[in-house]
Design an enzyme around this catalytic site. Sequence first.
Site, PDB file in Angstrom:
ATOM      1  N   HIS A 157       0.820  -1.224   0.000  1.00 52.14           N
ATOM      2  CA  HIS A 157       0.000   0.000   0.000  1.00 52.14           C
ATOM      3  C   HIS A 157       0.852   1.272   0.000  1.00 52.14           C
ATOM      4  CE1 HIS A 157      -4.026  -1.845   0.513  1.00 52.14           C
ATOM      5  NE2 HIS A 157      -3.298  -2.847   0.965  1.00 52.14           N
ATOM      6  N   ASP A 365       3.486   9.214  -1.182  1.00 53.55           N
ATOM      7  CA  ASP A 365       2.288   8.487  -0.761  1.00 53.55           C
ATOM      8  C   ASP A 365       2.055   7.357  -1.759  1.00 53.55           C
ATOM      9  OD1 ASP A 365       0.012   8.024   0.760  1.00 53.55           O
ATOM     10  OD2 ASP A 365      -0.679  10.097   0.668  1.00 53.55           O
TER      11      ASP A 365
HETATM   12  P1  ADQ Z   1      -3.143   6.181   4.396  1.00 49.17           P
HETATM   13  O1  ADQ Z   1      -1.736   6.623   4.563  1.00 49.17           O
HETATM   14  O2  ADQ Z   1      -3.927   6.059   5.635  1.00 49.17           O
HETATM   15  O3  ADQ Z   1      -3.237   4.817   3.572  1.00 49.17           O
HETATM   16  P2  ADQ Z   1      -5.043   7.469   2.444  1.00 49.17           P
HETATM   17  O4  ADQ Z   1      -4.956   6.682   1.192  1.00 49.17           O
HETATM   18  O5  ADQ Z   1      -5.208   8.916   2.202  1.00 49.17           O
HETATM   19  O6  ADQ Z   1      -3.786   7.304   3.397  1.00 49.17           O
HETATM   20  O7  ADQ Z   1      -6.278   6.933   3.261  1.00 49.17           O
HETATM   21  C1  ADQ Z   1      -6.677   7.549   4.419  1.00 49.17           C
HETATM   22  C2  ADQ Z   1      -8.109   7.148   4.738  1.00 49.17           C
HETATM   23  O8  ADQ Z   1      -8.393   7.600   6.062  1.00 49.17           O
HETATM   24  C3  ADQ Z   1      -9.119   7.800   3.813  1.00 49.17           C
HETATM   25  O9  ADQ Z   1     -10.122   6.878   3.484  1.00 49.17           O
HETATM   26  C4  ADQ Z   1      -9.672   8.954   4.632  1.00 49.17           C
HETATM   27  O10 ADQ Z   1     -11.018   9.257   4.375  1.00 49.17           O
HETATM   28  C5  ADQ Z   1      -9.524   8.425   6.034  1.00 49.17           C
HETATM   29  N1  ADQ Z   1      -9.344   9.582   6.941  1.00 49.17           N
HETATM   30  C6  ADQ Z   1      -8.330  10.461   6.956  1.00 49.17           C
HETATM   31  N2  ADQ Z   1      -8.563  11.414   7.880  1.00 49.17           N
HETATM   32  C7  ADQ Z   1      -9.753  11.121   8.440  1.00 49.17           C
HETATM   33  C8  ADQ Z   1     -10.558  11.722   9.451  1.00 49.17           C
HETATM   34  N3  ADQ Z   1     -10.191  12.835  10.073  1.00 49.17           N
HETATM   35  N4  ADQ Z   1     -11.712  11.123   9.763  1.00 49.17           N
HETATM   36  C9  ADQ Z   1     -12.104  10.006   9.152  1.00 49.17           C
HETATM   37  N5  ADQ Z   1     -11.401   9.400   8.187  1.00 49.17           N
HETATM   38  C10 ADQ Z   1     -10.242   9.942   7.832  1.00 49.17           C
HETATM   39  C11 ADQ Z   1      -2.288   3.887   3.017  1.00 49.17           C
HETATM   40  C12 ADQ Z   1      -1.242   4.486   2.074  1.00 49.17           C
HETATM   41  C13 ADQ Z   1      -1.925   5.261   0.963  1.00 49.17           C
HETATM   42  C14 ADQ Z   1      -2.902   4.357   0.222  1.00 49.17           C
HETATM   43  C15 ADQ Z   1      -3.829   3.628   1.191  1.00 49.17           C
HETATM   44  C16 ADQ Z   1      -4.641   2.555   0.487  1.00 49.17           C
HETATM   45  O11 ADQ Z   1      -0.338   5.318   2.800  1.00 49.17           O
HETATM   46  O12 ADQ Z   1      -0.970   5.783   0.050  1.00 49.17           O
HETATM   47  O13 ADQ Z   1      -3.689   5.142  -0.654  1.00 49.17           O
HETATM   48  O14 ADQ Z   1      -3.080   2.984   2.221  1.00 49.17           O
HETATM   49  O15 ADQ Z   1      -3.823   1.683  -0.213  1.00 49.17           O
END
Ligand code: ADQ
Length: 473
Positions: A157, A365
């Site tokens: 991921h 990311d």
């Molecule tokens: P993350 O580093 O966690 O994931 P991201 O892909 O942006 O990053 O996903 C974050 C998730 O958390 C999103 O669904 C978002 O809605 C949720 N989130 C963030 N802040 C929030 C809040 N305040 N309240 C509720 N929900 C919140 C890792 C990798 C990424 C990759 C994903 C999936 O680092 O690059 O995209 O896995 O593979």
Amino acid sequence: MSRLIVVSNRVSAPRDPAAGSAGGLAMALSAALRKYEGLWFGWSGETVETFTGELQIEDRAGVTVALVDLEPQDVDEYYNGYANKTLWPLFHHRIDLTAYERSFGEGYERTNRRFAEVLAPLIEPDDIIWIHDYHMIPMARDLRRLGITNRIGFFLHTPWPARQLLVTLPHHRRLVESMFDYDLVGFHTEEWLGLFERYVEVEANGTVHADGVIEAFGRRVRAGVFPIGIDVDGFLEARDSPVGSRTYDRMAASAAFRTMIVGVDRLDYSKGLEQRMLGYEQFLEDNSDRRGQVFLLQVTPISRDDVDTYQDIRARLDALAGRVNGAYADMDWQPVRYLNRTFRRDQLAGIYRASRVGLVTPLRDGMNLVAKEWVASQDPRDPGVLILSRFAGAAEQMTSALLVNPFSREELSDAIKRAVDMPLDERLSRWRDLMAVVRKTDVSLWRDAFVKALRKAGQGAGPGDVPSSSQTI
Ligand code: ADQ
């Protein structure tokens, strides 16, 4: 139909899918597990004084979940240690933050062995196994040693790091070699796959074949690009739900005709939060006429607070948000609203919809799902503008965003200005392109493409059966 076994460090199958708090990934994997009558295996999040390997089996809304407790030493060395203090920073190109401690590596190997020993007896001959993320890279090797010959796939991921940085990791070859115990390894982007291939060619004298097969260490693995997406319809439903609509109304009322810029990220140095705040500060500095007309809502739940680096960044961000507010706020205007909390998915969708600018500026990311959620939540008749870091995996697909270098505060400032001023026709045209991408590569496609490729990977699949560097789902 053979069963699917999903393995990840933490198991996020929701107890109540209707509560609307589970993420798209959790929902997508749960749906697949219900369909294939599978099992989701991982750490319970709890510790026990002495590891017993005892399994807690639960049913979560039709998904069988198998959880195991770890010893505190495992959590320190494997989870907080090797996973979060070594591999996470290294894979995000922060070798300045990467801890190279022998005990972490040993704890990582020991814990992966433990996971394999507990999982192996649950595996039936036809099962296919899908292991997730950097916490569990060597687990296929440990399963193979226990005699498991089933098809095993791995999906990363995070980004895959550049070779010059990966070689700073002691025993890097051993880690990469263990990936050749999988039948299939998947990455979000061509770029991460390309970096993996480059490592294998240079460091392991390997060969990359055009059909997606990579040979090295006397073995072969298939590798492909599987860009993760979101549950688009689920997000639209969440946006239009009573809670989503109420949140939108509440945000719109509180914005009081000011332009809202939104950032939503876990508190993590990879997300570029400090640089973003500096870019926004620069925008306020450069555009005195815009002060009072915009505000930044930054929603940032605390994460990994057991790790010092995360406590440091939290303190710096608190200070920075305070500084910007102190310097620019007026009696009736606060330039930054900084919140350390989570929201439900329907609330987030309402917040995204109320914003004119989505600011998604990670320093590195794997993909970044917030960028996709933000796009899906926009009003199709009056969408906002996505500002997206070039260093997010999502930038490979979402080329109609305003792509920025998140390290440059001037570039961020200029992009914010451009986004705030962008006329409707340009906003519409960019958003339509972005929404088409988000729709086309949603989370079900990602999941089904990976599972299909994994099913084929162990059966001597011919060229073209697995996405290769020139082929994406
Ligand atoms: P993350 O580093 O966690 O994931 P991201 O892909 O942006 O990053 O996903 C974050 C998730 O958390 C999103 O669904 C978002 O809605 C949720 N989130 C963030 N802040 C929030 C809040 N305040 N309240 C509720 N929900 C919140 C890792 C990798 C990424 C990759 C994903 C999936 O680092 O690059 O995209 O896995 O593979």
